[in-house]
Write an enzyme that holds these catalytic residues in place. Structure first.
Site, short mmCIF file in Angstrom:
data_model
loop_
_atom_site.label_atom_id
_atom_site.label_comp_id
_atom_site.label_asym_id
_atom_site.label_seq_id
_atom_site.Cartn_x
_atom_site.Cartn_y
_atom_site.Cartn_z
CG ASN A 115 45.14 40.62 35.80
OD1 ASN A 115 45.40 39.48 36.16
ND2 ASN A 115 43.94 40.96 35.32
CG ASP A 212 45.10 47.72 37.55
OD1 ASP A 212 44.37 48.53 38.15
OD2 ASP A 212 44.67 46.94 36.66
CD GLU A 248 42.79 47.68 42.35
OE1 GLU A 248 41.64 48.13 42.39
OE2 GLU A 248 43.17 46.91 41.45
C1 AAO Z 1 35.70 48.52 30.94
C2 AAO Z 1 34.19 48.39 30.96
C3 AAO Z 1 33.80 46.93 31.05
C4 AAO Z 1 34.41 46.16 29.86
C5 AAO Z 1 35.92 46.33 29.93
C6 AAO Z 1 36.64 45.66 28.76
O1 AAO Z 1 33.67 49.11 32.06
O2 AAO Z 1 32.38 46.84 30.96
O3 AAO Z 1 34.09 44.78 29.99
O4 AAO Z 1 36.23 47.73 29.88
O5 AAO Z 1 36.19 46.17 27.57
C7 AAO Z 1 38.84 50.09 34.88
C8 AAO Z 1 37.35 50.33 34.98
C9 AAO Z 1 36.55 49.24 34.29
C10 AAO Z 1 37.03 49.10 32.84
C11 AAO Z 1 38.50 48.70 32.93
C12 AAO Z 1 39.14 48.47 31.55
O6 AAO Z 1 36.99 50.38 36.36
O7 AAO Z 1 35.19 49.66 34.27
O8 AAO Z 1 36.27 48.08 32.18
O9 AAO Z 1 39.23 49.78 33.55
O10 AAO Z 1 39.00 49.59 30.77
C13 AAO Z 1 37.55 44.75 40.57
C14 AAO Z 1 39.05 44.44 40.61
C15 AAO Z 1 39.90 45.68 40.76
C16 AAO Z 1 39.49 46.77 39.78
C17 AAO Z 1 38.02 47.06 39.99
C18 AAO Z 1 37.50 48.15 39.08
O11 AAO Z 1 39.32 43.52 41.65
O12 AAO Z 1 41.24 45.31 40.52
O13 AAO Z 1 37.27 45.85 39.73
N1 AAO Z 1 40.34 47.97 39.89
C19 AAO Z 1 41.49 48.17 38.96
C20 AAO Z 1 41.61 49.61 38.50
C21 AAO Z 1 40.46 49.97 37.59
C22 AAO Z 1 40.53 49.14 36.32
C23 AAO Z 1 41.05 47.78 36.54
C24 AAO Z 1 41.46 47.31 37.77
C25 AAO Z 1 41.30 46.96 35.33
O14 AAO Z 1 41.71 50.43 39.61
O15 AAO Z 1 40.43 51.34 37.29
O16 AAO Z 1 39.21 49.03 35.73
O17 AAO Z 1 42.61 47.31 34.89
C26 AAO Z 1 34.08 43.40 44.30
C27 AAO Z 1 35.46 42.78 44.35
C28 AAO Z 1 36.51 43.67 43.75
C29 AAO Z 1 36.09 44.13 42.38
C30 AAO Z 1 34.73 44.86 42.51
C31 AAO Z 1 34.23 45.43 41.21
O18 AAO Z 1 34.03 44.49 45.24
O19 AAO Z 1 35.82 42.54 45.68
O20 AAO Z 1 37.72 42.95 43.64
O21 AAO Z 1 37.07 45.05 41.88
O22 AAO Z 1 33.80 43.91 43.02
O23 AAO Z 1 33.98 44.40 40.32
C32 AAO Z 1 31.08 45.89 47.84
C33 AAO Z 1 31.96 44.72 48.23
C34 AAO Z 1 33.23 44.74 47.41
C35 AAO Z 1 32.83 44.58 46.01
C36 AAO Z 1 31.99 45.78 45.68
C37 AAO Z 1 31.50 45.80 44.27
O24 AAO Z 1 31.70 47.13 48.14
O25 AAO Z 1 32.26 44.81 49.60
O26 AAO Z 1 34.09 43.68 47.78
O27 AAO Z 1 30.83 45.81 46.49
O28 AAO Z 1 30.67 44.68 44.04
#
Ligand code: AAO
Length: 512
Positions: A115, A212, A248
């Site tokens: 992505n 992802d 995902e």
């Molecule tokens: C890091 C730093 C950031 C910085 C960035 C760039 O933490 O501060 O800005 O680097 O410098 C992983 C880490 C991230 C990291 C990133 C890159 O988790 O912390 O950022 O690597 O190094 C969303 C996405 C989903 C994603 C998830 C983490 O939709 O695709 O966030 N997962 C994948 C991987 C994950 C990875 C990435 C994607 C990026 O598995 O390891 O990130 O490659 C809502 C939305 C979701 C959203 C969440 C979190 O969820 O629905 O889609 O996921 O928010 O933002 C309740 C709700 C639920 C909600 C949740 C949280 O449970 O029901 O819907 O609350 O609010």
């Protein structure tokens, strides 16, 4: 004629839903952050011999290397190129691992980050895992090459350039996820570079991909990329096999984007599964285990044929992603073993077991201050290998849930009962339940605060069986509890609520 085309199209779509697991195996394990050399060994010494069907590996391509915080696990979700050298090892080590795992019947599924590239922040520096040059500020990744016009910023309509509101599908797909540079997958050039990267892995012998952040990509763009993928290598898979795709998408309801938009492309991660199962085993919100009589689609989960299920994943075990505090992880080992046991016994979905590393968990006001910590590492930041203790557990901070006897034996249980119906349900209208899988297996749980003492119809042929939770079958005896099933299929079960593992499971291959 129309019907023939429709059937053919339907067949083509369903193809990417098939994990192509070999030898009647059923479960996948995520060896999060493991080195390729260790995974190769693990396939040969443990996964193959114990009937594990496949491994989800961490992203294999070149990623940013960060100093602040120091070498976080999530640096691998910030690609800077498609060369195959990463924190887990070199391209040669990757190829050797894929070959050796395939040779013992264990499939490899690659975590594909397509992505986006790395974060836009200049403060992150420009260190790359293979030493390639890149400039995030100028959006230049010459090793591929991608440059400014290969990114989506012109399409994004938010002030910050980041996703600000998940109720707006356009910004979720066209803006930056947590500031990660968002690739313009509508461009033929970008699609071809991404497909080349994935095809190289397919030709090396991988069986498919965990894709992802699919919520952040348009289904039409993904369809175009998947359409360019090669068939699986005929060295290990039958001719015409399509790569297994599991996407995902976090969909707990209430957002603009639904997981169903991706069903025709492959399987989709069912995040409701672990969130609900955790709530049930924790007995939160008035939930009781006996309510799971209609577990699966009956609980509003996606159709069985679309679902990839798991109790926890690498994000939500540390507060990232979705599911929150309900998620049951290795930190709550008693509940974790029961929840994973329940998942593996139940017919719904393709199952994935999490295998973690330990970190210095430090929760303040519900947030883990150390949620960034990377895998067990040497002083220079390189990942430690996984030592195996004499009792078969792992050392040096590697948790290896997949090696815990209860989980290992439930993976085998799932293989033994594969294809059998959910049957002979029993419950006490509270947190004691039991169910079988035809005449091949039976499992009983006591998650109440009192003992279980009951005679049940197991549906199994009469005989003496080894419980595979308290022990297992060894030679002509059991190392744990024995269960005697009468000629009428009935057996007596006693499970103290004080047991470390208050559940019992028997199957056709655990019969003496
Ligand atoms: C890091 C730093 C950031 C910085 C960035 C760039 O933490 O501060 O800005 O680097 O410098 C992983 C880490 C991230 C990291 C990133 C890159 O988790 O912390 O950022 O690597 O190094 C969303 C996405 C989903 C994603 C998830 C983490 O939709 O695709 O966030 N997962 C994948 C991987 C994950 C990875 C990435 C994607 C990026 O598995 O390891 O990130 O490659 C809502 C939305 C979701 C959203 C969440 C979190 O969820 O629905 O889609 O996921 O928010 O933002 C309740 C709700 C639920 C909600 C949740 C949280 O449970 O029901 O819907 O609350 O609010």
């Amino acid at each position: 004629m129309k019907l023939v085309i429709l059937v053919a199209l339907f067949g083509l779509c369903l193809a990417q839903h098939n994990p192509h697991i070999k030898h009647g195996r059923t479960a996948i394990v995520h060896l999060f952050e493991w080195r390729w050399a260790d995974i190769a060994e693990e396939c040969e010494r443990f996964l193959g011999p114990n009937g594990v069907g496949g491994v989800q590996i961490s992203p294999p391509n070149e990623h940013i290397v960060l100093n602040s915080p120091w070498r976080p696990w999530w640096q691998r979700y910030q690609p800077v190129g498609y060369n195959l050298c990463s924190r887990s090892g070199s391209e040669n080590e990757l190829r050797d691992m894929i070959t050796r795992c395939n040779n013992v019947g264990v499939n490899i599924y690659v975590d594909a980050v397509i992505n986006h590239m790395c974060g836009s922040g200049l403060g992150q520096g420009n260190n790359a895992s293979c030493g390639s040059q890149f400039d995030a500020g100028k959006k230049e990744f010459p090793s591929i090459p991608f440059s400014q016009s290969d990114f989506n910023d012109n399409k994004c309509r938010t002030g910050s350039g980041n996703i600000e509101n998940y109720s707006d599908a356009n910004q979720v797909r066209d803006c930056r996820l947590v500031s990660l540079l968002d690739l313009a997958l509508e461009k033929d050039y970008v699609r071809s570079k991404v497909a080349d990267f994935l095809n190289k892995l397919i030709d090396m012998g991988v069986a498919g991909f965990r894709v992802d952040a699919c919520k952040h990509m348009w289904p039409g763009d993904l369809s175009a990329v998947y359409g360019r993928l090669h068939n699986l290598s005929t060295t290990w898979f039958s001719g015409g096999s399509r790569p297994f795709i599991f996407q995902e998408v976090i969909d707990l309801g209430g957002e603009a984007i639904a997981s169903s938009e991706y069903f025709h492309l492959g399987r989709v991660t069912e995040f409701k599964y672990g969130a609900k199962l955790g709530t049930v085993f924790r007995k939160w919100n008035g939930e009781k285990l006996f309510y799971t009589k209609n577990w699966g689609e009956g609980w509003g989960f996606m159709p069985n044929g679309n679902a990839l299920v798991f109790v926890d994943n690498h994000d939500n075990q540390r507060g990232h992603g979705a599911g929150g505090a309900a998620i049951v992880t290795f930190w709550d080992s008693k509940l974790h073993k029961m929840a994973v046991g329940y998942m593996l016994a139940h017919p719904y979905g393709v199952t994935r077991v999490m295998s973690s590393f330990r970190w210095d968990r430090h929760i303040v006001n519900g947030k883990d201050q150390n949620d960034w910590m990377g895998p067990p590492s040497h002083g220079n930041g390189s990942t430690k290998s996984v030592p195996i203790n004499p009792d078969q557990t792992c050392g040096d901070g590697w948790v290896c849930e997949h090696r815990w006897r209860q989980i290992k034996n439930m993976v085998i249980f799932r293989n033994v009962v594969n294809g059998q119906p959910h049957s002979n349900w029993w419950d006490n209208q509270s947190n004691q339940v039991a169910f079988g899988r035809g005449d091949r297996g039976f499992i009983v749980f006591n998650n109440d605060d009192w003992n279980l003492d009951v005679t049940l119809n197991t549906g199994m042929p009469g005989g003496t069986y080894c419980d595979v939770i308290s022990g297992e079958k060894e030679g002509s005896g059991c190392t744990g509890t024995q269960i005697h099933v009468g000629g009428d299929g009935r057996a007596h079960f006693k499970i103290s609520n004080g047991d470390e593992d208050p559940f019992v499971a028997i199957h056709a291959d655990s019969k003496l």
